[in-house]
Design a protein around this motif. Structure first.
Motif, PDB file in Angstrom:
ATOM      1  N   ARG A  88     -25.214 -72.559  31.675  1.00 49.06           N
ATOM      2  CA  ARG A  88     -23.823 -72.398  32.088  1.00 49.06           C
ATOM      3  C   ARG A  88     -22.915 -73.296  31.247  1.00 49.06           C
ATOM      4  O   ARG A  88     -23.263 -74.430  30.925  1.00 49.06           O
ATOM      5  CB  ARG A  88     -23.709 -72.772  33.563  1.00 49.06           C
ATOM      6  CG  ARG A  88     -22.297 -72.869  34.102  1.00 49.06           C
ATOM      7  CD  ARG A  88     -22.345 -73.429  35.508  1.00 49.06           C
ATOM      8  NE  ARG A  88     -21.022 -73.731  36.006  1.00 49.06           N
ATOM      9  CZ  ARG A  88     -20.763 -74.392  37.128  1.00 49.06           C
ATOM     10  NH1 ARG A  88     -21.786 -74.816  37.872  1.00 49.06           N
ATOM     11  NH2 ARG A  88     -19.547 -74.625  37.518  1.00 49.06           N
ATOM     12  N   LYS A 150     -21.210 -67.448  38.848  1.00 48.37           N
ATOM     13  CA  LYS A 150     -20.889 -66.023  38.891  1.00 48.37           C
ATOM     14  C   LYS A 150     -20.663 -65.465  37.496  1.00 48.37           C
ATOM     15  O   LYS A 150     -21.207 -64.412  37.137  1.00 48.37           O
ATOM     16  CB  LYS A 150     -19.651 -65.791  39.761  1.00 48.37           C
ATOM     17  CG  LYS A 150     -19.208 -64.332  39.872  1.00 48.37           C
ATOM     18  CD  LYS A 150     -18.024 -64.214  40.814  1.00 48.37           C
ATOM     19  CE  LYS A 150     -17.621 -62.755  41.028  1.00 48.37           C
ATOM     20  NZ  LYS A 150     -17.040 -62.162  39.801  1.00 48.37           N
ATOM     21  N   LEU A 153     -23.854 -65.342  35.490  1.00 49.44           N
ATOM     22  CA  LEU A 153     -24.630 -64.149  35.830  1.00 49.44           C
ATOM     23  C   LEU A 153     -24.059 -62.913  35.137  1.00 49.44           C
ATOM     24  O   LEU A 153     -24.818 -62.071  34.627  1.00 49.44           O
ATOM     25  CB  LEU A 153     -24.646 -63.953  37.343  1.00 49.44           C
ATOM     26  CG  LEU A 153     -25.506 -62.799  37.868  1.00 49.44           C
ATOM     27  CD1 LEU A 153     -26.074 -63.147  39.237  1.00 49.44           C
ATOM     28  CD2 LEU A 153     -24.706 -61.502  37.978  1.00 49.44           C
ATOM     29  N   GLN A 157     -26.596 -60.801  32.941  1.00 43.28           N
ATOM     30  CA  GLN A 157     -27.072 -59.520  33.476  1.00 43.28           C
ATOM     31  C   GLN A 157     -27.193 -58.405  32.435  1.00 43.28           C
ATOM     32  O   GLN A 157     -28.222 -57.715  32.396  1.00 43.28           O
ATOM     33  CB  GLN A 157     -26.178 -59.063  34.637  1.00 43.28           C
ATOM     34  CG  GLN A 157     -26.686 -57.785  35.319  1.00 43.28           C
ATOM     35  CD  GLN A 157     -25.972 -57.483  36.624  1.00 43.28           C
ATOM     36  OE1 GLN A 157     -25.006 -58.179  37.002  1.00 43.28           O
ATOM     37  NE2 GLN A 157     -26.424 -56.463  37.319  1.00 43.28           N
ATOM     38  N   SER A 182     -29.008 -70.157  33.934  1.00 44.29           N
ATOM     39  CA  SER A 182     -29.317 -68.806  33.450  1.00 44.29           C
ATOM     40  C   SER A 182     -30.546 -68.251  34.169  1.00 44.29           C
ATOM     41  O   SER A 182     -30.612 -67.047  34.465  1.00 44.29           O
ATOM     42  CB  SER A 182     -29.504 -68.791  31.929  1.00 44.29           C
ATOM     43  OG  SER A 182     -30.434 -69.750  31.495  1.00 44.29           O
ATOM     44  N   ALA A 185     -29.508 -67.173  37.643  1.00 40.24           N
ATOM     45  CA  ALA A 185     -28.870 -65.861  37.575  1.00 40.24           C
ATOM     46  C   ALA A 185     -29.918 -64.754  37.621  1.00 40.24           C
ATOM     47  O   ALA A 185     -29.748 -63.750  38.331  1.00 40.24           O
ATOM     48  CB  ALA A 185     -28.028 -65.754  36.296  1.00 40.24           C
TER      49      ALA A 185
END
Length: 237
Positions: A88, A150, A153, A157, A182, A185
């Motif tokens: 992050r 958030k 992610l 994703q 990570s 996530a």
């Protein structure tokens, strides 16, 4: 059946110094090297044959992957690096001491920045010494100036769905050596963890989390290989 191994990098120098690290490219400490190699030895002892390894573009995760593959006796395994598996981005907190930052801004505020799901720290200043836009690892990419879990992610994703999941769907055993956030996530995606619950999920350094999956890539079993350093896992549902 598909098997996913999630491995958080070993202790880094800035972990040791209690600094917000994020995307800063710091190395492992000697303890971190031992943790990574032990993670590989545990993978070997479990009889897991890795087909592909994914990691970030940050040294502490890359060297963790190398040491783990060495410890597992599988240094020949193909490795793929991508910045979307980075830690992050801690924005304006990057490089600051966590204890000193709590003293300055208040422990409650720092807890919100660190642990809330969707509230990011302040953005990194354009003139910051840690401006990653000039780093050739990220050439052509649109980079964040801060991230919450958030938005981390949301960055992870598409890479998970486009690059990692297809390997698993083909029946491979995949190692992802990356970072606390990570990997959280990925855990949130796999286990459908609620927003307010994922902030409490901790992934210990250097302890392989083995997740067995069905053909739809739904978890059927999950365990840490070092039971003595295991953390609570989300429900399999």
């Amino acid at each position: 059946m598909p098997t996913l191994i999630l491995l958080r990098h070993g202790q880094s120098q800035w972990n040791l110094e209690d600094k917000f690290t994020g995307w800063v490219d710091v190395d492992l400490t000697p303890q971190g090297e031992v943790e990574a190699a032990k993670g590989g030895a545990l993978i070997k002892a479990a009889g897991l044959a890795i087909d592909t390894c994914f990691t970030s573009v940050l040294t502490r995760a890359i060297r963790t992957s190398w040491l783990a593959l060495w410890g597992a006796g599988q240094t020949f395994v193909p490795e793929i690096k991508d910045w979307r598996l980075n830690e992050r981005h801690y924005g304006g907190l990057t490089g600051l001491n966590k204890t000193e930052t709590a003293a300055k801004h208040g422990a409650d505020q720092v807890k919100i920045w660190r642990r809330s799901y969707d509230i990011p720290p302040p953005e990194m200043a354009p003139d910051s010494a840690f401006d990653f836009s000039r780093d050739r690892r990220y050439a052509g990419a649109v980079l964040p100036r801060t991230e919450s879990l958030k938005t981390t992610l949301e960055r992870v994703q598409p890479y998970w769905e486009g690059e990692i999941a297809p390997r698993l769907a083909a029946g491979q055993t995949v190692l992802v050596a990356a970072h606390g956030n990570s990997l959280r996530a990925i855990v949130k995606l796999l286990f459908a963890v609620a927003d307010d619950a994922i902030v409490g999920v901790e992934i210990p350094t250097g302890n392989p989390l083995v997740v067995e999956l069905d053909r739809a890539l739904k978890p059927t079993a999950a365990r840490y290989l070092d039971a003595d350093r295991a953390q609570a896992l989300p429900s399999l549902g």
